[in-house]
Design a protein around this motif. Structure first.
Motif, mmCIF file in Angstrom:
data_model
loop_
_atom_site.group_PDB
_atom_site.id
_atom_site.type_symbol
_atom_site.label_atom_id
_atom_site.label_comp_id
_atom_site.label_asym_id
_atom_site.label_seq_id
_atom_site.Cartn_x
_atom_site.Cartn_y
_atom_site.Cartn_z
ATOM 1 N N ASP A 33 -2.342 27.277 19.381
ATOM 2 C CA ASP A 33 -2.104 27.042 20.806
ATOM 3 C C ASP A 33 -1.987 25.555 21.114
ATOM 4 O O ASP A 33 -1.223 25.162 22.000
ATOM 5 C CB ASP A 33 -3.220 27.675 21.632
ATOM 6 C CG ASP A 33 -3.258 29.189 21.476
ATOM 7 O OD1 ASP A 33 -2.232 29.836 21.734
ATOM 8 O OD2 ASP A 33 -4.305 29.715 21.050
ATOM 9 N N ILE A 70 -8.491 30.691 22.364
ATOM 10 C CA ILE A 70 -7.379 29.815 22.008
ATOM 11 C C ILE A 70 -7.695 29.113 20.695
ATOM 12 O O ILE A 70 -8.865 28.869 20.363
ATOM 13 C CB ILE A 70 -7.063 28.787 23.112
ATOM 14 C CG1 ILE A 70 -8.205 27.773 23.291
ATOM 15 C CG2 ILE A 70 -6.739 29.490 24.422
ATOM 16 C CD1 ILE A 70 -7.835 26.592 24.179
ATOM 17 N N LYS A 102 0.439 24.824 24.564
ATOM 18 C CA LYS A 102 1.000 25.795 25.501
ATOM 19 C C LYS A 102 0.912 25.263 26.940
ATOM 20 O O LYS A 102 -0.167 24.955 27.436
ATOM 21 C CB LYS A 102 0.269 27.121 25.392
ATOM 22 C CG LYS A 102 0.704 27.944 24.187
ATOM 23 C CD LYS A 102 0.151 29.347 24.253
ATOM 24 C CE LYS A 102 0.743 30.216 23.131
ATOM 25 N NZ LYS A 102 0.161 31.578 23.114
#
Length: 381
Positions: free
Chosen positions: A187, A165, A209
């Protein structure tokens, strides 16, 4: 109400509009009222919208504190057991992320790069290729100690290539530089109200996210107050912050968000670039040298080398300008004497012209000759 206007050329808090200041003058309200919760719900939507996120995929989570709290939250909340963080360290604020990793004993790689030149992406990829236990790639979009801009889109693409990520400190770029959270391969990003939104200190936020936030409930718990899933879940279930929010700061931020959308992303970006160009012209006219090559700069911060003049005294220059309504800021480059001028806040190029009139007077007052001089050995870019 007449409010004295100061021009802040430091990297935050930023100069605010009177309407944002006055938005704090509201009737007292308990932050557990539905009326206040509705304000927070709309703000969370707006914060996702500013980075062009899909509300079905991304969530905004608010915290009390300066932007540093968001660094803390992301680093301690988003690391699964048995994984490590790759910190791209090329400035003061990414170095702070390394300090946090050390503080929490988080497994990490301190990937150090020069603070004054373009990031070596091939070296970043080598770290990822050689360490299959990396889960998070952490970078700083704009290193405000120098004004260095990191290529977060390319960093994020590498992170995703290796199933990691991408967490990006956008504290000094959110609502300043155009950001598209999905297209930029981010992210998680973060900021605070007193920076690009030009509101008040005390409220910060993470946009990330939702599916990863929800998955993080099973990650090791390293902080009670600064846990991302804990705060997210309270918003999800109750529509409000888990602990007492900075009520008046929230109202100021609501007004600042309104003003952000009224000005528009591109027009606001163009204004900040106009301000930065005025800063560059003013510096060039007085002979000052910037430390970072312009092609590597964010366009939001100019880091300027101290001139080689025996009369140069930053504190005296600062005080002269401050007494006349202008704030300048010391630099953060180890081993180099620098100061910074930033283009954040509710200011425009006319303010910069007025500043340089005062700044030039300060140089004369301190018996500093202009154009300022540098020795040949001075390493400026």
């Amino acid at each position: 109400m007449e409010i004295k206007r100061n021009i802040l050329l430091n990297p935050g808090p930023a100069t605010t509009t009177d309407t944002v200041k006055l938005a704090q003058l509201v009737p007292d309200i308990c932050p557990r009222e539905k009326e206040f919760a509705d304000i927070l719900i709309q703000m969370r939507h707006d914060l996702v919208d500013i980075v062009h996120g899909n509300r079905d995929e991304y969530s905004a989570v608010l915290f009390c504190g300066s932007g540093t709290i968001c660094m803390d939250v992301c680093l301690n909340s988003l690391l699964p057991k048995g994984k490590k963080i790759l910190v791209i360290n090329n400035g003061t604020y990414s170095a702070r992320a390394v300090e946090m990793c050390d503080y929490y004993d988080l497994p990490h790689i301190n990937a150090q790069f020069p603070v004054d030149s373009e990031l070596d992406l091939s070296a970043v990829e080598r770290f990822l290729a050689d360490n299959d236990d990396i889960y998070m790639v952490y970078s700083t979009h704009n290193e405000t100690g120098t004004g260095l801009l990191n290529p977060v889109r390319e960093i994020g693409a590498l992170a995703h290539k290796y199933n990691c990520i991408s967490v990006v400190d956008t504290i000094s770029t959110y609502a300043l530089l155009p950001i598209n959270i999905k297209d930029d391969n981010i992210d998680f990003c973060m900021s605070s109200a007193q920076k690009g939104l030009m509101a008040m200190s005390g409220l910060s936020f993470i946009v990330g996210k939702t599916e990863i936030i929800e998955a993080s409930k099973d990650f090791p718990k390293r902080s009670y107050y600064c846990n991302l899933h804990r705060q997210y879940e309270h918003f999800k279930n109750h529509g409000e912050m888990h602990f007492t929010p900075p009520v008046q700061t929230v109202y100021a931020t609501v007004q600042a968000v309104r003003e952000y959308f009224a000005e528009g992303e591109i027009k606001k970006f163009e204004r900040h670039m106009r301000v930065q160009e005025a800063i560059r012209q003013g510096l060039a006219g007085l002979g000052f040298r910037e430390v970072i090559k312009r092609q590597y700069q964010s366009g939001l911060v100019s880091a300027i080398a101290y001139p080689d003049d025996e009369n140069w005294n930053f504190e005296k220059i600062h005080d002269y300008c401050y007494e006349r309504g202008f704030t300048i800021y010391p630099g953060k480059i180890s081993g180099k004497g620098t100061f910074r001028l930033c283009s954040l806040g509710a200011i425009d190029e006319s303010d910069i012209k007025n500043f340089f009139a005062v700044f030039e007077q300060a140089l004369v007052h301190c018996n500093i000759s202009t154009p300022v001089k540098y020795k040949e050995s001075t390493t400026c870019r």
